[in-house]
Design an enzyme around this catalytic site. Structure first.
Site, PDB file in Angstrom:
ATOM      1  N   ASN A  16       0.839  -1.184   0.000  1.00 14.63           N
ATOM      2  CA  ASN A  16       0.000   0.000   0.000  1.00 14.63           C
ATOM      3  C   ASN A  16       0.878   1.239   0.000  1.00 14.63           C
ATOM      4  O   ASN A  16       1.983   1.235   0.534  1.00 14.63           O
ATOM      5  CB  ASN A  16      -0.937   0.023   1.215  1.00 14.63           C
ATOM      6  N   ALA A  17       0.360   2.274  -0.634  1.00  9.45           N
ATOM      7  CA  ALA A  17       1.000   3.592  -0.574  1.00  9.45           C
ATOM      8  C   ALA A  17      -0.113   4.628  -0.530  1.00  9.45           C
ATOM      9  O   ALA A  17      -0.400   5.309  -1.509  1.00  9.45           O
ATOM     10  CB  ALA A  17       1.909   3.814  -1.775  1.00  9.45           C
ATOM     11  N   ILE A  18      -0.800   4.678   0.616  1.00  7.15           N
ATOM     12  CA  ILE A  18      -1.919   5.609   0.770  1.00  7.15           C
ATOM     13  C   ILE A  18      -1.365   7.029   0.867  1.00  7.15           C
ATOM     14  O   ILE A  18      -1.913   7.957   0.285  1.00  7.15           O
ATOM     15  CB  ILE A  18      -2.732   5.277   2.054  1.00  7.15           C
TER      16      ILE A  18
ATOM     17  N   LEU B 213      -0.665   8.674   3.908  1.00  5.34           N
ATOM     18  CA  LEU B 213      -1.145   9.374   5.107  1.00  5.34           C
ATOM     19  C   LEU B 213      -2.354  10.272   4.867  1.00  5.34           C
ATOM     20  O   LEU B 213      -2.519  11.294   5.528  1.00  5.34           O
ATOM     21  CB  LEU B 213      -0.023  10.201   5.753  1.00  5.34           C
TER      22      LEU B 213
ATOM     23  N   CYS C  49       6.431   5.695   8.335  1.00  6.49           N
ATOM     24  CA  CYS C  49       5.620   5.570   7.128  1.00  6.49           C
ATOM     25  C   CYS C  49       6.527   5.614   5.911  1.00  6.49           C
ATOM     26  O   CYS C  49       7.230   6.601   5.692  1.00  6.49           O
ATOM     27  CB  CYS C  49       4.583   6.679   7.025  1.00  6.49           C
TER      28      CYS C  49
ATOM     29  N   THR D 190       5.348  -1.421   7.813  1.00 10.15           N
ATOM     30  CA  THR D 190       5.488  -2.232   6.594  1.00 10.15           C
ATOM     31  C   THR D 190       6.916  -2.201   6.053  1.00 10.15           C
ATOM     32  O   THR D 190       7.685  -1.293   6.344  1.00 10.15           O
ATOM     33  CB  THR D 190       4.551  -1.697   5.504  1.00 10.15           C
TER      34      THR D 190
ATOM     35  N   GLY E 296       1.176  -9.122   9.901  1.00  7.93           N
ATOM     36  CA  GLY E 296       0.645 -10.365   9.339  1.00  7.93           C
ATOM     37  C   GLY E 296      -0.145 -11.252  10.269  1.00  7.93           C
ATOM     38  O   GLY E 296      -0.306 -12.441   9.999  1.00  7.93           O
TER      39      GLY E 296
END
Lengths: 250, 305
Positions: B69-71, B73, B130, B193, B244
């Site tokens: 994921n690379a939302i 923030l 992050c 992550t 996980g």
């Protein structure tokens, strides 16, 4: 209200190239879903669910029909499922097509695997004695599906990009020939939606979007689309997937 | 009768399970599936000083046993979160942990101060890890001196206990843990992550618009267990473990390695009921492996020296 529901597969049919139609039995979804909503399907061995739009519902038989194209490992696996098997979904998800309670002429414009949600919508419109005109675009002849079903709802134009079936070109090439209409509903690839909203800037329209999703319930912010003013985002899974044509920036 | 309670700085948890930051929004969506009072705590999505719109899409893609994921923030900003989201969560009988992020130490400080003033938040999770934003975030999480500085600033800005969320994208996680402990951290939260990338063959482009994203899900669990075990040997502050987790057995594994509580992230996407299901399965799982309480499992892994 979204619930986790078990869908029992009643039939699996290969209806076009890499395109599967599945009829699923489930009371809750068949009783509550509206056109344009989707199911967030859990596929064995996969971390993320796959959003698949609802193509048809039979409330008496309590079945929900979905159509999906085999595009990756998830849909490839789902396509191996057989009648009698089951899988769980979250659904009915998202905000569907809101149909006004007035008669009129409505244009449905679908592209490829964006066609399925328009079928259940068209059926609902036809039930309300509305006039339905459909323009369905596909890449090539082997991709075409549901032609007869749409014809049963009203005048239908089939367009293929390569001209191997029906008209040649893009759905936007046909819009003038469809005559006048009150509003339009569209679902398909973003470039197609862009071309349509540009061509019909003053017509009221609703468009349905897709995106890779995480949670599918509005929590993870994965599937967003910028609003037209560029100042915020809408969540495709929970604010959409259906939006007013001019509300989002494609 | 098995005892699931865990006592941590600032947190009296009725059970050790909490949804991980970023995987649960601010709880609203999941509150339609079950009563959030069931949870040990909720870690809210990261808050920054002002609204952030995040990265372009696609922001997620599935990987083998996990996802990237690379939302970026995306969040409405701390003021909005305090006004609109915290009161909603505070109505539930659960602890609230505010994940805070920023581009500068000043931003971190302001966000920490704002949460401190609400008196509705029980702890801060300091996000220095992050991987998906250009400024701040992971820079603070890969340099021990910078990590210590931001920890100290956030500690001074509030009375809330601070759990520093560590990045696994470092050569020496123990060094990072020691640095933030010395700077006054009350606890650790690990792991965030792992940076990763996946290509799309037809387009020859990365599948994530941000090019790289953070890998989560079962794929990273062994990395998390290893890092928690290593850090546990060298620091005394408690660890909230994550990475996980999909079932109660995984929870025991984290506890044995040295975690005192466990956050569940990606698994919420596969199954929105995963947290209550794990909580319900914990007593029988503890009993099966000869334990009467969660606290007696913590750090009880028998690991040759």
């Amino acid at each position: 209200m979204i619930q986790k529901e078990k869908m029992i597969i009643k039939s699996v049919t290969n209806i076009a190239l890499d395109t599967i139609e599945m009829v699923l039995e489930n009371t809750f979804i068949s009783k509550t879903a509206i056109p344009g909503q989707f199911l967030h399907a859990s596929i064995e061995g996969h971390t993320l669910r796959r959003p698949i739009s609802i193509a048809d519902i039979d409330r008496e038989k309590e079945t929900v029909t979905i159509l999906f194209k085999i595009l990756g490992k998830g849909t490839e696996k789902l396509a191996t499922y057989q009648a009698g098997m089951s899988f769980n979904v979250l659904g009915p998800s998202g905000n569907g097509f809101q149909i006004e309670d007035k008669q009129g002429t409505y244009l449905l414009i679908g592209g490829g695997i964006g066609v399925p949600p328009l079928y259940y919508l068209g059926k609902k419109l036809a039930e309300k004695q509305c006039q339905v005109i459909s323009i369905l675009g596909f890449q090539t002849k082997t991709n075409v599906f549901y032609e007869e079903k749409f014809r049963a709802l009203g005048e239908t134009f089939i367009v293929t990009n390569d001209g191997s079936y029906g008209e040649t070109g893009f759905v936007t090439d046909i819009i003038e020939r469809a005559g006048d209409f009150d509003s339009y509903f569209s679902c398909g690839p973003v470039p197609m939606l862009k071309a349509i909203t540009k061509k019909l800037p003053t017509k009221p329209g609703l468009i349905s979007l897709e995106e890779r999703m995480g949670c599918g319930v509005g929590a993870c912010m994965a599937c967003v689309i910028p609003t037209n003013d560029g100042k915020s985002y809408q969540k495709i899974c929970s604010d959409g997937p259906v939006f007013h044509a001019q509300e989002v920036s494609l | 009768m098995t005892n699931l309670a865990v006592h941590l700085p600032g947190l009296e948890l009725k059970n050790p399970i909490m949804p991980a930051s970023g995987c649960f929004g601010f709880g609203r969506e999941y509150s339609t599936f079950y009563d959030l009072s069931k949870l040990g705590a909720v870690i809210m999505k990261a808050a920054t000083g002002t609204e952030r719109l995040g990265n372009p899409t696609p922001r997620v893609v599935e990987t083998a046993s996990g996802m990237l994921n690379a939302i970026g923030l995306q969040n409405p900003g701390v003021k909005n979160i305090i006004e609109n989201e915290v009161p909603f969560l505070a109505a539930y009988d659960t602890s609230i942990i505010a994940n805070i992020a920023g581009s500068t130490t000043t931003e971190y400080e302001a966000v920490a101060r704002a949460f401190n003033e609400t008196e509705l938040v029980h702890a801060i999770e300091l996000n220095i890890s992050c991987p998906n934003v250009k400024e701040g975030g992971i820079q603070f999480g890969t340099d021990p001196a910078m990590a210590a500085t931001v920890t100290e600033i956030v500690k001074n800005a509030s009375n809330l206990p601070v759990y520093v969320k560590l990045s696994p994208n470092v050569t020496n996680i123990v060094e990072m843990a020691k640095a933030v402990e010395a700077a006054g951290a009350d606890g650790l939260s690990m792991i965030n992550t792992l940076t990763g990338m996946q290509m799309h063959l037809q387009s020859r482009k990365p599948l994530i618009a941000n090019k790289t994203g953070g890998l989560s899900g079962p794929a990273i669990k062994p990395v998390a267990i290893r890092m928690i075990y290593e850090v546990r040997q060298h620091v005394n502050i408690p660890i909230i473990g994550m990475g996980g987790v999909t079932n109660a057995e995984d929870v025991l594994e984290f506890l044995l390695a040295g975690a005192s509580a466990v956050a569940v992230g990606t698994a919420n996407f596969s199954n929105p009921y995963i947290c209550p299901e794990i909580i319900d399965a914990l007593p029988a799982t503890l009993e099966r492996y000869g334990f009467d309480s969660v606290e007696e499992v913590i750090g009880k892994g028998i690991i040759p020296v």
